[in-house]
Scaffold this motif. Structure first.
Motif, PDB file in Angstrom:
ATOM      1  N   PRO A   7       0.789  -1.240   0.000  1.00 35.42           N
ATOM      2  CA  PRO A   7       0.000   0.000   0.000  1.00 35.42           C
ATOM      3  C   PRO A   7       0.823   1.294   0.000  1.00 35.42           C
ATOM      4  O   PRO A   7       0.566   2.192  -0.802  1.00 35.42           O
ATOM      5  N   LYS A  10       2.580   1.867  -3.347  1.00 33.36           N
ATOM      6  CA  LYS A  10       1.686   2.335  -4.415  1.00 33.36           C
ATOM      7  C   LYS A  10       1.434   3.830  -4.291  1.00 33.36           C
ATOM      8  O   LYS A  10       1.494   4.570  -5.278  1.00 33.36           O
ATOM      9  N   VAL A  11       1.166   4.310  -3.075  1.00 36.88           N
ATOM     10  CA  VAL A  11       0.926   5.742  -2.860  1.00 36.88           C
ATOM     11  C   VAL A  11       2.184   6.532  -3.229  1.00 36.88           C
ATOM     12  O   VAL A  11       2.110   7.556  -3.915  1.00 36.88           O
ATOM     13  N   LEU A  30      -2.520  13.397  -2.601  1.00 29.64           N
ATOM     14  CA  LEU A  30      -2.109  12.176  -1.905  1.00 29.64           C
ATOM     15  C   LEU A  30      -1.576  12.452  -0.500  1.00 29.64           C
ATOM     16  O   LEU A  30      -1.219  11.533   0.222  1.00 29.64           O
ATOM     17  N   ASP A  73       3.776  -1.792   3.849  1.00 34.54           N
ATOM     18  CA  ASP A  73       2.408  -1.354   4.119  1.00 34.54           C
ATOM     19  C   ASP A  73       2.341   0.092   4.600  1.00 34.54           C
ATOM     20  O   ASP A  73       1.383   0.797   4.306  1.00 34.54           O
ATOM     21  N   ASN A 100      -3.583   5.353   6.345  1.00 32.32           N
ATOM     22  CA  ASN A 100      -4.927   5.416   5.746  1.00 32.32           C
ATOM     23  C   ASN A 100      -4.894   5.914   4.304  1.00 32.32           C
ATOM     24  O   ASN A 100      -5.736   6.703   3.888  1.00 32.32           O
ATOM     25  N   GLY A 101      -3.888   5.482   3.563  1.00 31.91           N
ATOM     26  CA  GLY A 101      -3.793   5.824   2.153  1.00 31.91           C
ATOM     27  C   GLY A 101      -3.286   7.219   1.849  1.00 31.91           C
ATOM     28  O   GLY A 101      -3.281   7.645   0.693  1.00 31.91           O
ATOM     29  N   GLU A 102      -2.845   7.968   2.890  1.00 31.52           N
ATOM     30  CA  GLU A 102      -2.342   9.322   2.697  1.00 31.52           C
ATOM     31  C   GLU A 102      -0.918   9.448   3.239  1.00 31.52           C
ATOM     32  O   GLU A 102      -0.582   8.841   4.260  1.00 31.52           O
TER      33      GLU A 102
END
Length: 124
Positions: A7, A10-11, A30, A73, A100-102
């Motif tokens: 994860p 990817k970000v 992002l 991760d 949290n994806g940021e």
């Protein structure tokens, strides 16, 4: 380049590819609102603080190569080389914390000496 599968990796890859292609808005999207960036030129806080760091540099790019993106991760690192009107093959590394994806934290590492020499701040 390493295949993107974790994860944070990817970000980080999306981030570096956005700003190296001059899509600063995508890169900034992002970031967490309270992102903190530590760089050789200072500490930048929040999305607008980071914009002041990134946008002027990204807008000068005439070429960029993403050398590698490594990650897990929660953390990732990007290695890149860029060309600007005054400096060719300028290399840097960014280390990211992603929650949290940021992106919540960036440690940006680059050597200021080549840039200072190219600007004429330091005599060769």
């Amino acid at each position: 380049m390493t295949a993107t599968n974790a994860p944070a990796q990817k970000v980080a890859e999306d981030f570096v590819r956005a700003w190296t292609s001059k899509d600063v808005e995508k890169a900034l999207s992002l970031l967490a609102d309270d992102v903190v960036c530590e760089a050789p030129t200072g500490t930048f806080e929040g999305v607008e603080g980071y914009r002041r760091f990134l946008e002027p540099f990204a807008n000068t790019l005439i070429g960029a190569t993403v050398i590698d993106v490594l990650g897990s991760d929660t953390n990732a690192a990007t290695v890149y080389a860029v060309d600007t009107p005054i400096l060719k093959d300028f290399r840097g590394i960014d280390y990211f914390t992603v929650e949290n994806g940021e992106i919540t934290r960036v440690i940006s590492v680059f050597d200021m000496l080549p840039m200072a020499k190219a600007r004429g701040d330091i005599q060769h």
